[in-house]
Design a protein around this motif. Structure first.
Motif, PDB file in Angstrom:
ATOM      1  N   ASN A 248       1.889 -36.979  41.520  1.00 18.61           N
ATOM      2  CA  ASN A 248       2.688 -36.571  42.737  1.00 18.61           C
ATOM      3  C   ASN A 248       3.544 -37.743  43.137  1.00 18.61           C
ATOM      4  N   GLY A 249       4.734 -37.334  43.600  1.00 23.40           N
ATOM      5  CA  GLY A 249       5.781 -38.334  44.044  1.00 23.40           C
ATOM      6  C   GLY A 249       6.631 -38.608  42.917  1.00 23.40           C
ATOM      7  N   VAL A 250       6.978 -37.939  42.092  1.00 28.93           N
ATOM      8  CA  VAL A 250       7.982 -38.039  40.962  1.00 28.93           C
ATOM      9  C   VAL A 250       8.898 -36.863  40.995  1.00 28.93           C
ATOM     10  N   ASP A 251      10.029 -37.076  40.869  1.00 31.96           N
ATOM     11  CA  ASP A 251      11.146 -36.281  40.677  1.00 31.96           C
ATOM     12  C   ASP A 251      10.908 -35.368  39.380  1.00 31.96           C
ATOM     13  N   SER A 252      10.730 -34.177  39.479  1.00 28.63           N
ATOM     14  CA  SER A 252      10.284 -33.315  38.111  1.00 28.63           C
ATOM     15  C   SER A 252      10.861 -31.852  38.343  1.00 28.63           C
ATOM     16  N   GLN A 253      10.878 -31.093  37.094  1.00 26.73           N
ATOM     17  CA  GLN A 253      11.231 -29.782  37.304  1.00 26.73           C
ATOM     18  C   GLN A 253      10.614 -29.131  35.998  1.00 26.73           C
ATOM     19  N   PHE A 254      10.367 -27.868  35.867  1.00 22.65           N
ATOM     20  CA  PHE A 254      10.061 -27.245  34.615  1.00 22.65           C
ATOM     21  C   PHE A 254      10.928 -26.494  34.106  1.00 22.65           C
ATOM     22  N   ILE A 255      11.421 -26.479  32.769  1.00 23.35           N
ATOM     23  CA  ILE A 255      12.392 -25.645  32.027  1.00 23.35           C
ATOM     24  C   ILE A 255      11.879 -25.288  30.859  1.00 23.35           C
ATOM     25  N   PRO A 256      11.370 -24.013  30.564  1.00 28.88           N
ATOM     26  CA  PRO A 256      10.632 -23.591  29.746  1.00 28.88           C
ATOM     27  C   PRO A 256      11.487 -23.726  28.110  1.00 28.88           C
ATOM     28  N   ALA A 257      10.731 -24.289  27.441  1.00 25.32           N
ATOM     29  CA  ALA A 257      11.438 -24.325  25.846  1.00 25.32           C
ATOM     30  C   ALA A 257      11.400 -22.898  25.042  1.00 25.32           C
ATOM     31  N   PHE A 258      12.377 -22.806  24.329  1.00 23.99           N
ATOM     32  CA  PHE A 258      12.492 -21.429  23.813  1.00 23.99           C
ATOM     33  C   PHE A 258      11.397 -21.139  22.898  1.00 23.99           C
ATOM     34  N   TYR A 259      10.719 -20.091  23.123  1.00 22.92           N
ATOM     35  CA  TYR A 259       9.663 -19.451  22.306  1.00 22.92           C
ATOM     36  C   TYR A 259       9.692 -17.713  22.132  1.00 22.92           C
ATOM     37  N   GLN A 260      10.101 -17.598  21.149  1.00 21.06           N
ATOM     38  CA  GLN A 260      10.593 -16.022  20.635  1.00 21.06           C
ATOM     39  C   GLN A 260      10.258 -15.645  19.312  1.00 21.06           C
ATOM     40  N   GLN A 261       9.832 -14.478  18.872  1.00 21.65           N
ATOM     41  CA  GLN A 261       9.936 -14.040  17.601  1.00 21.65           C
ATOM     42  C   GLN A 261      11.559 -13.704  17.217  1.00 21.65           C
ATOM     43  N   LEU A 262      11.697 -14.189  16.247  1.00 20.16           N
ATOM     44  CA  LEU A 262      13.037 -13.914  15.892  1.00 20.16           C
ATOM     45  C   LEU A 262      13.571 -12.601  14.880  1.00 20.16           C
ATOM     46  N   SER A 263      12.607 -12.122  14.222  1.00 24.03           N
ATOM     47  CA  SER A 263      12.887 -10.857  13.496  1.00 24.03           C
ATOM     48  C   SER A 263      11.384  -9.891  13.838  1.00 24.03           C
ATOM     49  N   ASP A 264      11.448  -8.841  12.798  1.00 22.70           N
ATOM     50  CA  ASP A 264      10.421  -8.053  12.635  1.00 22.70           C
ATOM     51  C   ASP A 264       9.123  -8.996  11.995  1.00 22.70           C
ATOM     52  N   ASN A 265       9.372  -9.898  11.475  1.00 23.21           N
ATOM     53  CA  ASN A 265       8.392 -10.842  10.820  1.00 23.21           C
ATOM     54  C   ASN A 265       7.721 -11.721  11.832  1.00 23.21           C
ATOM     55  N   PRO A 266       6.514 -11.541  12.150  1.00 22.75           N
ATOM     56  CA  PRO A 266       5.770 -12.443  13.313  1.00 22.75           C
ATOM     57  C   PRO A 266       5.657 -13.685  12.942  1.00 22.75           C
ATOM     58  N   GLY A 267       5.960 -14.139  11.670  1.00 25.16           N
ATOM     59  CA  GLY A 267       5.950 -15.421  11.333  1.00 25.16           C
ATOM     60  C   GLY A 267       7.523 -16.085  11.296  1.00 25.16           C
ATOM     61  N   ASN A 268       8.378 -15.564  11.822  1.00 24.33           N
ATOM     62  CA  ASN A 268       9.483 -16.054  11.958  1.00 24.33           C
ATOM     63  C   ASN A 268       9.935 -16.104  13.464  1.00 24.33           C
ATOM     64  N   TYR A 269       9.641 -17.445  14.010  1.00 19.44           N
ATOM     65  CA  TYR A 269       9.696 -17.631  15.513  1.00 19.44           C
ATOM     66  C   TYR A 269       9.748 -19.234  15.618  1.00 19.44           C
ATOM     67  N   THR A 270      10.088 -19.751  16.681  1.00 15.70           N
ATOM     68  CA  THR A 270      10.283 -21.235  17.258  1.00 15.70           C
ATOM     69  C   THR A 270      10.240 -21.215  18.734  1.00 15.70           C
ATOM     70  N   ASN A 271      10.020 -22.440  19.175  1.00 23.60           N
ATOM     71  CA  ASN A 271      10.007 -23.504  18.861  1.00 23.60           C
ATOM     72  C   ASN A 271       8.639 -24.536  19.030  1.00 23.60           C
ATOM     73  N   TYR A 272       7.569 -23.642  19.194  1.00 27.71           N
ATOM     74  CA  TYR A 272       6.240 -24.278  19.511  1.00 27.71           C
ATOM     75  C   TYR A 272       5.134 -23.349  19.104  1.00 27.71           C
ATOM     76  N   ASP A 273       4.074 -23.789  19.190  1.00 25.83           N
ATOM     77  CA  ASP A 273       2.799 -22.495  19.006  1.00 25.83           C
ATOM     78  C   ASP A 273       2.093 -22.723  20.351  1.00 25.83           C
ATOM     79  N   VAL A 274       1.632 -21.447  20.711  1.00 22.33           N
ATOM     80  CA  VAL A 274       0.692 -21.271  22.011  1.00 22.33           C
ATOM     81  C   VAL A 274      -0.730 -21.825  21.393  1.00 22.33           C
ATOM     82  N   GLY A 275      -1.209 -22.411  22.414  1.00 19.44           N
ATOM     83  CA  GLY A 275      -2.781 -22.777  22.323  1.00 19.44           C
ATOM     84  C   GLY A 275      -3.465 -22.761  23.757  1.00 19.44           C
ATOM     85  N   ASP A 276      -4.563 -23.378  23.701  1.00 22.24           N
ATOM     86  CA  ASP A 276      -5.339 -23.519  24.913  1.00 22.24           C
ATOM     87  C   ASP A 276      -6.088 -24.762  24.911  1.00 22.24           C
TER      88      ASP A 276
END
Length: 640
Positions: A248-276
């Motif tokens: 709390n009390g800091v100047d902040s914003q959230f801008i999502p990094a790029f995360y998309q599949q780039l072709s029909d190949n599900p292994g062709n994507y970028t820029n991070y990995d989803v987890g929990d």
């Protein structure tokens, strides 16, 4: 040119980025010097060490500004440093950080593609010109003359105080609004946070010997700011984005990094990995400190498009604004080592490793310290240098990748100051006499460093050089991964021990001590323990009795038998070093091998990605400038 990134390159994506892009890489120049200490003779000049203190007193009296307010504003802007009249990254000049900045194009900073850069509408970036008019001086005088710089700032503070209170306040508490305005930010969170820091510094008091040889003191006084005095400035009240994981009390914003599949190949994507995380994707153990090697907005632009690298947070130098781009449950591609990606949060800081003194602003240090403390408390991460460390301390996964690992935030990041701001100073309560934790005094720790600006000279740094023998006439040690680097090169991490790193003592002769470092004995100058404190370590390890030497690794992967049939086991490669019998190293933790198998694009990691846990145990050790792992079965624990 459009890049196509595939998952095979993900684990080392950051390594592949060139020096003209986001992160600094180690140089491959041939070694040209054998004696760093004597490259440049230290020059001594006669300095009136009381000049700056007297300048504050004169300006305060002339413009009716309380001296403690003026001193504290300056301390929280620059720590009373003039920086030889050079501007900071946000265009701030002098001890009062008076700003004068125009728009620029990021292609001037070495990017392959230009990214437009526009000064933020939320920042007052022309304070210097206004201050110069108030005192009838040429703006150039305020850049170079400390007294005129302070006079201009005092006049500006008095002007702001009149605007907030109707006249120059008699009570120090009523200067709160003027101080908030002086922050340069129109965002309420950033402006009032700066004012709070100024008043907190007054309450605590401060004294410092600056790199320019000035002795400045601010005596402690129990004064609280009147927050109502800031109301007339109508600062913008931002609504905190619920996705932003920030204190709390800091100047902040959230801008999502790029995360998309780039072709029909599900292994062709970028820029991070989803987890929990920490449930799936690895528990969060570390916070990795980076610098961007470009400016703030271009960094956000890069991570917002297909790029092959990313970080959870990016901080702005001018005011410490925090942009979160990836949620902490997800795995950013920031460390160049998948094991450390799995277990860490990456925090980028606007700046350049070779120009740290100009870029690493006090506002950014404060904001980063608040953020990291918040994250450490949230994820139960110890606030020490074994768990909060630089990208320059992350090892490669293979011998070939070790050389190319990045060296940010570099030799000019003030680790001692950073941890003091976190409330976790580098002073172990019960240190080991068999080990040392490095603690050179940043301001007075002058080392000759070549920052590739054509002027080899001394700088205030966070490291000490390591030598092959206890003499400045001896060559510095050579790391096998950095054999072609010059010894005085800023990017040469192979011959430096950095602030708050811990190593086992190997020997001592007169004013020199030696440590075990990277498989060899490394000497450093340490008269009266001026550069160290007792080692902050719980465990010391040595090769198991009967073993002549043992390998070291850049990761702690599980044994092959731990992997399910549908996951290909990760190969673990020994690095280009060994630890010989008799050598001792500081171990920070004992862990079981684990691996997060995340190979395809998905919005829901459950049932798609898998976490593999092994029984093989490893110790993570301070090995050379970077961490390394040894197998527990290869070592014995020795008394600390």
């Amino acid at each position: 040119m459009k890049r196509k990134w595939n998952k095979a390159a993900k684990a080392t994506a950051a390594i592949a980025i060139s020096t003209s892009m986001l992160f600094p890489l180690a140089s491959s120049h041939q070694a040209a010097f054998s004696n760093v200490h004597n490259v440049l003779a230290a020059e001594t000049q006669s300095v009136d060490s009381a000049y700056l203190q007297e300048a504050f007193k004169k300006a305060a009296k002339e413009f009716g500004v309380p001296e403690n307010i003026l001193l504290s504003v300056s301390y929280n802007m620059t720590r009373w440093e003039q920086h030889n009249g050079k501007p900071s990254t946000s265009g701030g000049y002098g001890v009062m950080h008076l700003t004068q900045m125009d728009g620029a194009s990021a292609d001037e900073k070495g990017l392959e593609e230009a990214h437009s850069f526009t000064p933020s509408p939320n920042l007052d970036q022309h304070m210097l010109d206004e201050a110069a008019k108030l005192i009838n001086q040429d703006p150039e005088a305020l850049k170079k003359d400390a007294l005129q710089n302070i006079r201009g700032a005092a006049a500006l503070l008095a002007k702001y105080a009149k605007e907030s209170m109707g006249s120059v306040p008699k009570k120090e508490a009523d200067w709160y609004g003027a101080v908030a305005k002086y922050s340069g930010s129109n965002e309420e969170a950033a402006a009032t946070d700066f004012a709070d820091q100024v008043y907190a510094t007054i309450q605590k008091g401060m004294d410092r010997h600056t790199p320019e040889g000035q002795d400045v003191q601010l005596k402690p006084e129990n004064i609280a700011g009147n927050r109502a005095s800031a109301e007339k400035f109508h600062f913008h009240k931002s609504t905190k984005d619920p996705r932003a994981e920030v204190p709390n009390g800091v100047d902040s914003q959230f801008i999502p990094a790029f995360y998309q599949q780039l072709s029909d190949n599900p292994g062709n994507y970028t820029n991070y990995d989803v987890g929990d995380r920490p449930k799936l994707g690895g528990d969060i153990r570390y916070i990795v400190i980076h610098d961007t090697e470009t400016e703030y907005q271009p960094t956000i632009n890069l991570f917002s498009r297909p790029y092959g690298a990313s970080a959870h947070y990016v901080l702005r130098s001018s005011d410490g604004q925090i942009t979160q781009m990836i949620q902490n449950k997800d795995v950013a591609w920031h460390a160049g080592n998948w094991y450390f990606n799995m277990h860490s949060i990456g925090v980028e800081h606007e700046g350049y490793a070779a120009q740290g003194a100009d870029w690493y602003s006090e506002q950014m240090y404060h904001a980063s310290a608040k953020l990291v403390r918040y994250l450490a408390e949230k994820y139960d991460i110890p606030m020490d240098r074994a768990h909060i460390f630089g990208h320059n301390e992350v090892p490669g996964l293979t011998p070939s990748s070790q050389h190319g690992m990045h060296w940010d935030p570099g030799p000019f990041w003030d680790w001692d100051h950073y941890f003091e701001l976190m409330g976790a100073p580098v002073t172990p309560a019960h240190g080991s006499k068999r080990a040392v934790t490095f603690k050179p005094h940043f301001e007075t720790n002058k080392q000759v460093v070549d920052v590739n600006d054509g002027n080899i000279r001394e700088h205030s740094t966070n490291f000490v050089y390591l030598y092959q023998e206890p003499s400045f006439d001896a060559p510095t040690i050579v790391d096998p991964a950095m054999s072609a680097a010059r010894p005085d090169e800023a990017a040469n991490w192979g011959n430096k021990a950095e602030a708050a790193q811990t190593f086992a003592l190997a020997d001592s002769k007169g004013d020199w001590d030696a440590i075990w470092y990277g498989g060899q004995k490394a000497w450093f100058y340490n008269p009266h323990n001026k550069n160290t404190v007792p080692g902050n370590v719980q465990t010391l390890i040595t090769p198991k009795e009967g073993k002549d030497a043992i390998p070291v690794y850049g990761s702690a992967w599980p044994e092959a038998s731990a992997y399910p049939s549908d996951v290909v086991p990760k190969s673990i490669f020994p690095l280009q070093y060994t630890i010989e019998a008799g050598q001792v190293y500081a171990a920070e933790e004992k862990v079981n091998g684990d691996y997060y198998n995340a190979k395809v694009f998905t919005l829901d990691p459950y049932g798609v990605h898998k976490m593999v846990y092994g029984k093989e145990e490893y110790y993570r050790i301070h090995f050379n400038h970077r961490f390394a792992f040894v197998k527990a079965e290869d070592v014995d624990v020795v008394k600390r």
